[in-house]
Enzyme design. Structure first.
Site, short mmCIF file in Angstrom:
data_model
loop_
_atom_site.label_atom_id
_atom_site.label_comp_id
_atom_site.label_asym_id
_atom_site.label_seq_id
_atom_site.Cartn_x
_atom_site.Cartn_y
_atom_site.Cartn_z
N ASN A 125 0.99 -1.28 -0.11
CA ASN A 125 0.02 0.01 0.06
C ASN A 125 0.90 1.23 0.18
O ASN A 125 0.35 2.30 0.19
CB ASN A 125 -0.93 0.02 1.24
CG ASN A 125 -0.03 -0.05 2.51
OD1 ASN A 125 1.15 -0.10 2.45
ND2 ASN A 125 -0.89 -0.22 3.82
N GLU A 132 1.73 4.03 7.51
CA GLU A 132 0.61 3.78 6.62
C GLU A 132 -0.07 4.92 5.83
O GLU A 132 -0.08 6.13 6.35
CB GLU A 132 -0.66 3.15 7.46
CG GLU A 132 -0.34 1.61 8.26
CD GLU A 132 -0.04 0.56 7.37
OE1 GLU A 132 0.44 0.80 5.92
OE2 GLU A 132 -0.11 -0.57 8.00
#
Ligand code: GLP
Length: 227
Positions: A125, A132
């Site tokens: 990702n 993140e």
């Protein structure tokens, strides 16, 4: 990929024997660590003055836990080269006071004089360390809720997905970007996200995209086609 990265690390340590190396975990740098172990055994690189600072650690896992990054580093590198244990630094995933642990890590990095060369992998990702995808870049070390995609990807190391910790401590983006050199490693299965990170917009939705602003970034990748 691993040999090229190892050569850069050797060069760094030759230039500055007391280098501060920022280290990553995951599958990608395993070959690099293997190579460094071989080179150390053959007297080609000396870790006796080197310090290491790891990027991240799972919350709730003790360093003896086989999936902790502490265990990973001991098994794959520290126990096999002539580094001094006291010069290897990791976040404490068991810290009861998480804020204090994050502050301790930031102060530690400052007191060591910053990171000379930071090794990075990239998540599917686009995460670096455990930064993140998010609405904003986070500056300093912090506790992060892991993305569903990360939990699924990393479940291959655990017996089941339910055993993957939901939170982790990670160096923030500012600290990573303040490293004097960055080496981003990506194997062939990261081609799509790597292309997005290097050629797409610079956005916290793809945390690795910030790396393209670094003045001394080296990307080493295995790729079936040119990107
Ligand atoms: C892990 C680590 C990262 C690593 C990334 C990719 O979860 N937190 O530091 O770079 O995800 O891992 P892998 O190399 O196993 O694909």
């Amino acid at each position: 990929m691993s040999c090229i990265a190892a050569d850069f690390i050797i060069e760094q340590i030759r230039e500055k024997p007391a280098s501060n190396l920022g280290l990553a975990t995951g599958s990608t740098p395993l070959g690099l660590y293997e190579r460094l172990v071989d080179l150390n055994r053959n007297g080609k690189v000396d870790f006796s003055k080197v310090s290491t600072i790891n990027l991240d650690e799972y919350c709730g896992l003790a360093p003896e836990h086989k999936q902790s990054y502490g265990y990973y580093m001991d098994t794959n590198l520290f126990s096999k080269v002539n580094i001094k244990k006291k010069n290897t630094h990791l976040l404490n995933g068991l810290a009861s006071d998480i804020d204090a642990e994050c502050k301790r890590y930031d102060h530690l990095i400052d007191s060591l004089g910053g990171i000379d060369l930071q090794i990075l992998g990239i998540g599917f990702n686009g995460h670096i360390g455990f930064n993140e995808p998010s609405d904003e870049f986070v500056r300093n070390t912090y506790c992060v809720k892991l993305a569903r995609k990360t939990i699924t990807a990393n479940s291959r190391f655990f017996n089941s997905v339910s055993q993957v910790p939901r939170f982790a401590l990670t160096m923030g983006i500012y600290t990573i970007m303040m490293s004097r050199k960055l080496i981003l490693l990506a194997d062939a299965n990261k081609q799509d996200i790597l292309t997005k990170a290097l050629y797409g917009s610079i956005t916290p939705k793809v945390p690795a995209s910030i790396c393209s602003l670094h003045q001394n970034l080296m990307v080493i990748c295995c790729s079936g086609k040119q990107i």
